[in-house]
Design a protein around this motif. Structure first.
Motif, PDB file in Angstrom:
ATOM      1  N   PRO A 207       0.833  -1.288   0.025  1.00 41.96           N
ATOM      2  CA  PRO A 207       0.196  -0.039   0.265  1.00 41.96           C
ATOM      3  C   PRO A 207       0.908   1.195  -0.101  1.00 41.96           C
ATOM      4  O   PRO A 207       0.414   2.306  -0.548  1.00 41.96           O
ATOM      5  CB  PRO A 207      -0.948  -0.171   1.257  1.00 41.96           C
ATOM      6  CG  PRO A 207      -0.881  -1.458   1.586  1.00 41.96           C
ATOM      7  CD  PRO A 207       0.521  -2.169   0.924  1.00 41.96           C
ATOM      8  N   LEU A 208       2.011   1.030   0.817  1.00 45.47           N
ATOM      9  CA  LEU A 208       2.683   2.428   0.794  1.00 45.47           C
ATOM     10  C   LEU A 208       3.512   2.701  -0.554  1.00 45.47           C
ATOM     11  O   LEU A 208       3.541   3.738  -1.123  1.00 45.47           O
ATOM     12  CB  LEU A 208       3.895   2.472   1.848  1.00 45.47           C
ATOM     13  CG  LEU A 208       4.788   3.335   1.947  1.00 45.47           C
ATOM     14  CD1 LEU A 208       4.126   4.476   2.613  1.00 45.47           C
ATOM     15  CD2 LEU A 208       5.962   3.173   2.987  1.00 45.47           C
ATOM     16  N   ALA A 209       3.951   1.546  -1.291  1.00 50.21           N
ATOM     17  CA  ALA A 209       4.592   1.747  -2.387  1.00 50.21           C
ATOM     18  C   ALA A 209       3.660   2.280  -3.677  1.00 50.21           C
ATOM     19  O   ALA A 209       3.803   3.236  -4.188  1.00 50.21           O
ATOM     20  CB  ALA A 209       5.238   0.553  -3.142  1.00 50.21           C
ATOM     21  N   LEU A 210       2.239   1.559  -3.683  1.00 49.79           N
ATOM     22  CA  LEU A 210       1.324   2.339  -4.677  1.00 49.79           C
ATOM     23  C   LEU A 210       0.998   3.477  -4.155  1.00 49.79           C
ATOM     24  O   LEU A 210       0.595   4.299  -5.223  1.00 49.79           O
ATOM     25  CB  LEU A 210       0.267   1.112  -4.711  1.00 49.79           C
ATOM     26  CG  LEU A 210       0.365  -0.113  -5.455  1.00 49.79           C
ATOM     27  CD1 LEU A 210      -0.686  -1.075  -5.478  1.00 49.79           C
ATOM     28  CD2 LEU A 210       0.945   0.034  -6.862  1.00 49.79           C
ATOM     29  N   ALA A 211       0.887   4.046  -3.049  1.00 53.26           N
ATOM     30  CA  ALA A 211       0.375   5.286  -2.515  1.00 53.26           C
ATOM     31  C   ALA A 211       1.292   6.283  -3.162  1.00 53.26           C
ATOM     32  O   ALA A 211       0.926   7.113  -3.554  1.00 53.26           O
ATOM     33  CB  ALA A 211       0.073   5.378  -1.004  1.00 53.26           C
ATOM     34  N   ALA A 212       2.604   6.101  -2.862  1.00 53.59           N
ATOM     35  CA  ALA A 212       3.497   6.892  -3.332  1.00 53.59           C
ATOM     36  C   ALA A 212       3.568   7.218  -4.929  1.00 53.59           C
ATOM     37  O   ALA A 212       3.718   8.023  -5.323  1.00 53.59           O
ATOM     38  CB  ALA A 212       4.963   6.285  -2.845  1.00 53.59           C
ATOM     39  N   TYR A 213       3.469   6.149  -5.560  1.00 56.04           N
ATOM     40  CA  TYR A 213       3.239   5.961  -7.133  1.00 56.04           C
ATOM     41  C   TYR A 213       2.111   7.035  -7.504  1.00 56.04           C
ATOM     42  O   TYR A 213       2.321   7.757  -8.493  1.00 56.04           O
ATOM     43  CB  TYR A 213       3.246   4.649  -7.743  1.00 56.04           C
ATOM     44  CG  TYR A 213       3.055   4.546  -9.143  1.00 56.04           C
ATOM     45  CD1 TYR A 213       3.868   4.905  -9.904  1.00 56.04           C
ATOM     46  CD2 TYR A 213       1.603   4.402  -9.557  1.00 56.04           C
ATOM     47  CE1 TYR A 213       3.566   5.079 -11.427  1.00 56.04           C
ATOM     48  CE2 TYR A 213       1.446   4.181 -11.060  1.00 56.04           C
ATOM     49  CZ  TYR A 213       2.501   4.439 -11.779  1.00 56.04           C
ATOM     50  OH  TYR A 213       1.872   4.676 -13.221  1.00 56.04           O
ATOM     51  N   ILE A 214       1.012   6.619  -6.876  1.00 52.31           N
ATOM     52  CA  ILE A 214      -0.160   7.484  -7.559  1.00 52.31           C
ATOM     53  C   ILE A 214      -0.156   8.826  -7.093  1.00 52.31           C
ATOM     54  O   ILE A 214      -0.351   9.694  -7.914  1.00 52.31           O
ATOM     55  CB  ILE A 214      -1.426   6.685  -6.815  1.00 52.31           C
ATOM     56  CG1 ILE A 214      -1.617   5.357  -7.279  1.00 52.31           C
ATOM     57  CG2 ILE A 214      -2.925   7.530  -7.087  1.00 52.31           C
ATOM     58  CD1 ILE A 214      -2.830   4.552  -6.761  1.00 52.31           C
ATOM     59  N   ALA A 215       0.479   9.078  -5.950  1.00 51.86           N
ATOM     60  CA  ALA A 215       0.475  10.498  -5.520  1.00 51.86           C
ATOM     61  C   ALA A 215       1.404  11.093  -6.481  1.00 51.86           C
ATOM     62  O   ALA A 215       1.298  12.472  -6.602  1.00 51.86           O
ATOM     63  CB  ALA A 215       0.822  10.726  -3.892  1.00 51.86           C
ATOM     64  N   ALA A 216       2.560  10.365  -6.718  1.00 54.61           N
ATOM     65  CA  ALA A 216       3.531  11.126  -7.496  1.00 54.61           C
ATOM     66  C   ALA A 216       2.956  11.460  -9.007  1.00 54.61           C
ATOM     67  O   ALA A 216       3.466  12.209  -9.726  1.00 54.61           O
ATOM     68  CB  ALA A 216       4.854  10.473  -7.482  1.00 54.61           C
ATOM     69  N   SER A 217       2.470  10.359  -9.541  1.00 55.40           N
ATOM     70  CA  SER A 217       1.961  10.276 -11.052  1.00 55.40           C
ATOM     71  C   SER A 217       0.660  10.986 -11.338  1.00 55.40           C
ATOM     72  O   SER A 217       0.367  10.974 -12.638  1.00 55.40           O
ATOM     73  CB  SER A 217       2.329   8.989 -11.537  1.00 55.40           C
ATOM     74  OG  SER A 217       1.366   8.027 -10.760  1.00 55.40           O
ATOM     75  N   ILE A 218      -0.135  11.003 -10.406  1.00 58.86           N
ATOM     76  CA  ILE A 218      -1.724  11.364 -10.573  1.00 58.86           C
ATOM     77  C   ILE A 218      -1.967  12.479  -9.614  1.00 58.86           C
ATOM     78  O   ILE A 218      -2.557  12.102  -8.464  1.00 58.86           O
ATOM     79  CB  ILE A 218      -2.616  10.350 -10.629  1.00 58.86           C
ATOM     80  CG1 ILE A 218      -2.089   8.954 -11.612  1.00 58.86           C
ATOM     81  CG2 ILE A 218      -4.144  10.656 -11.036  1.00 58.86           C
ATOM     82  CD1 ILE A 218      -3.179   7.952 -11.308  1.00 58.86           C
ATOM     83  N   PRO A 219      -1.475  13.744  -9.651  1.00 61.10           N
ATOM     84  CA  PRO A 219      -1.526  14.747  -8.577  1.00 61.10           C
ATOM     85  C   PRO A 219      -3.328  14.910  -8.358  1.00 61.10           C
ATOM     86  O   PRO A 219      -3.484  15.161  -7.087  1.00 61.10           O
ATOM     87  CB  PRO A 219      -1.283  16.145  -9.437  1.00 61.10           C
ATOM     88  CG  PRO A 219      -0.302  15.638 -10.372  1.00 61.10           C
ATOM     89  CD  PRO A 219      -0.741  14.317 -10.897  1.00 61.10           C
ATOM     90  N   LYS A 220      -4.224  14.718  -9.109  1.00 64.64           N
ATOM     91  CA  LYS A 220      -5.515  14.723  -8.954  1.00 64.64           C
ATOM     92  C   LYS A 220      -6.016  13.804  -7.945  1.00 64.64           C
ATOM     93  O   LYS A 220      -6.941  13.924  -7.012  1.00 64.64           O
ATOM     94  CB  LYS A 220      -6.448  14.882  -9.875  1.00 64.64           C
ATOM     95  CG  LYS A 220      -6.517  15.827 -11.068  1.00 64.64           C
ATOM     96  CD  LYS A 220      -7.103  17.083 -10.498  1.00 64.64           C
ATOM     97  CE  LYS A 220      -7.220  18.240 -11.281  1.00 64.64           C
ATOM     98  NZ  LYS A 220      -7.863  19.129 -10.918  1.00 64.64           N
ATOM     99  N   ALA A 221      -5.196  12.709  -7.766  1.00 65.36           N
ATOM    100  CA  ALA A 221      -5.647  11.475  -6.784  1.00 65.36           C
ATOM    101  C   ALA A 221      -4.625  11.627  -5.537  1.00 65.36           C
ATOM    102  O   ALA A 221      -4.650  10.597  -4.838  1.00 65.36           O
ATOM    103  CB  ALA A 221      -5.313  10.450  -7.631  1.00 65.36           C
ATOM    104  N   ARG A 222      -4.008  12.587  -5.279  1.00 67.31           N
ATOM    105  CA  ARG A 222      -2.791  12.400  -4.304  1.00 67.31           C
ATOM    106  C   ARG A 222      -3.768  12.362  -2.937  1.00 67.31           C
ATOM    107  O   ARG A 222      -3.196  11.232  -2.008  1.00 67.31           O
ATOM    108  CB  ARG A 222      -2.084  13.860  -4.335  1.00 67.31           C
ATOM    109  CG  ARG A 222      -0.831  13.895  -3.310  1.00 67.31           C
ATOM    110  CD  ARG A 222      -0.099  14.956  -3.777  1.00 67.31           C
ATOM    111  NE  ARG A 222       0.638  14.617  -4.931  1.00 67.31           N
ATOM    112  CZ  ARG A 222       1.154  15.717  -6.038  1.00 67.31           C
ATOM    113  NH1 ARG A 222       1.122  16.850  -5.079  1.00 67.31           N
ATOM    114  NH2 ARG A 222       1.681  15.421  -6.816  1.00 67.31           N
ATOM    115  N   ARG A 223      -4.539  13.203  -2.674  1.00 63.94           N
ATOM    116  CA  ARG A 223      -5.353  12.955  -1.331  1.00 63.94           C
ATOM    117  C   ARG A 223      -5.803  11.872  -1.063  1.00 63.94           C
ATOM    118  O   ARG A 223      -5.998  11.217  -0.180  1.00 63.94           O
ATOM    119  CB  ARG A 223      -6.489  14.295  -1.166  1.00 63.94           C
ATOM    120  CG  ARG A 223      -6.961  14.349   0.156  1.00 63.94           C
ATOM    121  CD  ARG A 223      -7.798  15.415   0.233  1.00 63.94           C
ATOM    122  NE  ARG A 223      -8.579  15.659   1.502  1.00 63.94           N
ATOM    123  CZ  ARG A 223      -9.843  15.230   1.690  1.00 63.94           C
ATOM    124  NH1 ARG A 223     -10.441  14.517   0.629  1.00 63.94           N
ATOM    125  NH2 ARG A 223     -10.444  15.372   2.686  1.00 63.94           N
ATOM    126  N   ALA A 224      -6.448  11.015  -2.060  1.00 64.90           N
ATOM    127  CA  ALA A 224      -7.313  10.139  -2.270  1.00 64.90           C
ATOM    128  C   ALA A 224      -6.423   8.729  -1.860  1.00 64.90           C
ATOM    129  O   ALA A 224      -6.718   7.968  -1.222  1.00 64.90           O
ATOM    130  CB  ALA A 224      -8.134   9.928  -3.233  1.00 64.90           C
TER     131      ALA A 224
END
Length: 440
Positions: A207-224
């Protein structure tokens, strides 16, 4: 606007034929054949299970797990909670105990076969639609069917089938969240990853690795993505640790013969060339001091583990140990053979066994070589394509790498630590073999 910044804004355009009657009809027809193949294979293995009850406990830590199940089923109302909270992570035994209480060994096996079938269908349908190719989806499913973990683990008292089902469900849901711009799929996916880590802590970093990837690559989904990761860790381990703190006064995952301290001690034994279980338990700081004092011995254990994890096709466990086609003398250790003589010693030992086992090993070695070639080709394609690689391939790759690297916290890294990500490896291999045309 790149694919990643576009996600969670307006979704993506479907493939030209996606959703067409012919495409959906082909998915159903080929899917039915794949499911029938899976069911036939596991029906024959189930007949073997019924004729050879002892085969059920031929999995990693199966005897220890059966002891936990028996202790839980034999506990009275006043002690059952204490037994459950002091037997390690909950997914290591609780679901088995519940099924045992209702239908015994047979119900455990049937439920695990059903989980394997669910995983097969989920991955097949997802890959076919995400790639826009029924052929790529079918190749993925065919690999899943014949891979040793998928054949073996549903019939054993092990957790790999459960871990794989939750891990794959979480991965697919997060891929769908990105493809469909869906926060509901995002939260569902991370919740499933939390359940996966409650079965095997090997998944705790995912979960940590995927959350970091999504937050870095999809700014609109950072908070989610941050909220979703907190949800995953709230499901496990935080809720479990809080429960143990309130009820037994210990803020931890619970004692186990497979926890981090035990695993570090096992690796320390190997570093010092001691018999396994000599050290007992070892803390992180003492292990670091030991590893610093013996760096070459540490690297040797890591090298042999990596070699085995990547290259061992698992056929010997499947056919030799589970199905009993090859006799293993009392006191014989593949791990010891590998550490002392390397893979050539393992191969030499295999060649001394019966011809049927060697032939089956050769066939599954060829299957495994095909898998490795596909994964390797996919890796090269991803490296060359970079940001043009489909986001769902990146997500699959991150889950595989994070899960496998986490396995090295275990003192005994066996090939079957790969079992939990076998369906994801099949996705990557099929993409490398058939679907490496860059999607933009």
């Amino acid at each position: 606007m790149s694919e990643r910044t576009h996600m969670f804004v307006s979704g993506r355009q479907p493939h030209a034929h996606e959703g067409s009657y012919e495409f959906e009809s082909a998915i159903i027809r080929i899917g039915a054949l794949l499911c029938l193949s899976f069911i036939i294979i596991h029906a024959f293995l189930l007949l073997f299970d019924m004729a050879s009850p002892a085969a059920f406990i031929r999995g990693d830590r199966a005897i220890d797990r059966l002891d936990h199940v028996n202790q839980l089923l034999g506990a009275g109302p006043s002690t059952i909670l204490s037994v459950a909270l002091n037997s390690g992570v909950p997914g290591d035994f609780l679901q088995h105990a519940a099924l045992y209480a209702v239908g015994g060994r047979q119900l455990v096996i049937l439920c695990q076969i059903a989980l394997g079938l669910f995983t097969l269908i989920l991955v097949y349908r997802f890959v076919a639609r995400a790639s826009g190719s029924v052929k790529t989806g079918a190749a993925t499913a065919a690999l899943i069917i014949v891979m040793p973990g998928g054949l073996l683990n549903p019939h054993l008292l092990v957790t790999e089938t459960w871990f794989a089902a939750f891990l794959v469900t979480g991965t697919v849901c997060i891929c769908l969240a990105v493809i469909r711009s869906s926060y509901a799929y995002l939260y569902l996916g991370f919740a499933s990853l939390g359940l996966a880590s409650s079965v095997r802590p090997q998944g705790l970093l995912v979960p940590l690795a995927l959350a970091a990837y999504i937050a870095a690559s999809i700014p609109k989904a950072r908070r989610a993505s941050v909220i979703a990761a907190l949800l995953a860790y709230g499901i496990f381990p935080i809720s479990w640790m809080m429960l143990r703190l309130l009820l037994v006064g210990d803020f931890g995952l619970g004692p186990s013969n497979a926890d981090l301290q035990t695993n570090l001690a096992l690796r320390a034994d190997r570093i010092l060339s001691l018999p396994l279980d000599t050290t007992g338990r070892l803390g992180l700081l003492p292990f670091i001091e030991l590893a610093a004092a013996h760096p070459l011995a540490l690297l040797n254990t890591l090298y042999t583990d990596a070699f085995n994890l990547v290259l061992n096709p698992g056929a010997n466990h499947l056919f030799g140990y589970y199905l009993g086609l090859g006799e293993t003398p009392d006191g014989f250790s593949w791990l010891k053979t590998r550490d002392q003589l390397g893979m050539t010693g393992v191969i030499a030992e295999l060649l001394r066994r019966n011809g049927a086992l060697v032939a089956l090993f050769a066939v599954w070695a060829a299957i495994h070589a095909t898998l490795l070639f596909g994964v390797g080709r996919a890796g090269v394609t991803v490296f060359r394509a970079g940001r043009r690689t489909p986001t769902w391939i990146w997500i699959v790759l991150i889950v595989i790498v994070t899960t496998l690297l986490s396995g090295f916290a275990a003192g005994l890294v066996r090939w079957n630590l790969r079992s939990g990500v076998e369906p994801l490896l099949a996705i990557l291999a099929a993409y490398g073999l058939l679907g490496t045309k860059v999607q933009t």
